[in-house]
Write an enzyme that holds these catalytic residues in place. Structure first.
Site, PDB file in Angstrom:
ATOM      1  N   GLU A  23     -22.868   6.592  17.261  1.00 11.84           N
ATOM      2  CA  GLU A  23     -22.964   7.968  17.743  1.00 11.84           C
ATOM      3  C   GLU A  23     -24.228   8.110  18.578  1.00 11.84           C
ATOM      4  OE1 GLU A  23     -22.545  11.009  14.755  1.00 11.84           O
ATOM      5  OE2 GLU A  23     -20.670  10.159  14.010  1.00 11.84           O
ATOM      6  N   HIS A  84     -23.806  15.359  19.999  1.00 11.47           N
ATOM      7  CA  HIS A  84     -23.624  14.001  19.500  1.00 11.47           C
ATOM      8  C   HIS A  84     -22.186  13.583  19.754  1.00 11.47           C
ATOM      9  CE1 HIS A  84     -22.204  16.131  15.852  1.00 11.47           C
ATOM     10  NE2 HIS A  84     -21.610  14.999  15.491  1.00 11.47           N
ATOM     11  N   HIS A  86     -18.574  11.412  18.445  1.00 10.57           N
ATOM     12  CA  HIS A  86     -17.739  10.865  17.377  1.00 10.57           C
ATOM     13  C   HIS A  86     -16.912   9.760  18.028  1.00 10.57           C
ATOM     14  CE1 HIS A  86     -17.699  14.642  14.530  1.00 10.57           C
ATOM     15  NE2 HIS A  86     -18.869  14.017  14.540  1.00 10.57           N
ATOM     16  N   ASP A  97     -22.117  17.072   9.264  1.00 10.36           N
ATOM     17  CA  ASP A  97     -22.630  17.878  10.376  1.00 10.36           C
ATOM     18  C   ASP A  97     -22.934  19.292   9.903  1.00 10.36           C
ATOM     19  OD1 ASP A  97     -22.296  15.716  12.136  1.00 10.36           O
ATOM     20  OD2 ASP A  97     -20.339  16.428  12.836  1.00 10.36           O
TER      21      ASP A  97
END
Length: 142
Positions: A23, A84, A86, A97
């Site tokens: 990530e 970010h 995935h 998260d």
């Protein structure tokens, strides 16, 4: 709603691809709407993912995060939120998260790479202790 410039959107997607199985993460900067609902992202600030398991988690070192926030403010911008990726998951926030969200009314942008890249965004609502999906738009630059 969150609006990203084409350059900011592309930077997030390209960085996500370059991150491979890990990530990627960073800070979103621009104009944070006074109503807490509408923001414009004009700049992205990359951070190193220091999580122990970067394939399934992201973590910005607190010292680096502080330095990035100072850089954003020195540029005359607002911190709009964070981003970010995935690499193999969906664009919605994971339970982790949500557990780590600490910036009320700020956006958390997630770029999913499972198939066609897709960027989604959620705003953390502290009073509800939950994410609320928000519309993502990309500003066409002339």
């Amino acid at each position: 709603m969150i609006e990203l410039t084409r350059a900011a959107y592309d930077d997030i997607v390209y960085r996500a691809y370059k991150g491979g199985e890990a990530e990627i993460c960073g800070v979103l900067a621009g104009e944070h709407g006074t109503d807490g609902d509408n923001s414009v992202v004009t700049e992205t600030y990359a951070a190193e993912n220091v999580a122990e398991t970067p394939e399934i988690r992201y973590l910005i070192d607190p010292e680096e995060q502080f330095e990035l926030i100072e850089t954003v403010e020195e540029a005359g911008l607002d911190v709009v939120g964070f981003y970010h990726s995935h690499p193999t998951g969906p664009t919605h926030p994971s339970e982790t998260d949500a557990a780590r969200a600490t910036w009320p009314n700020h956006s958390y942008v997630i770029c999913a790479l499972d198939g066609y890249p897709f960027v989604g965004s959620w705003r953390w609502r502290d009073n509800e202790e939950a994410f609320e999906q928000e519309t993502v738009s990309v500003r066409s630059e002339r």
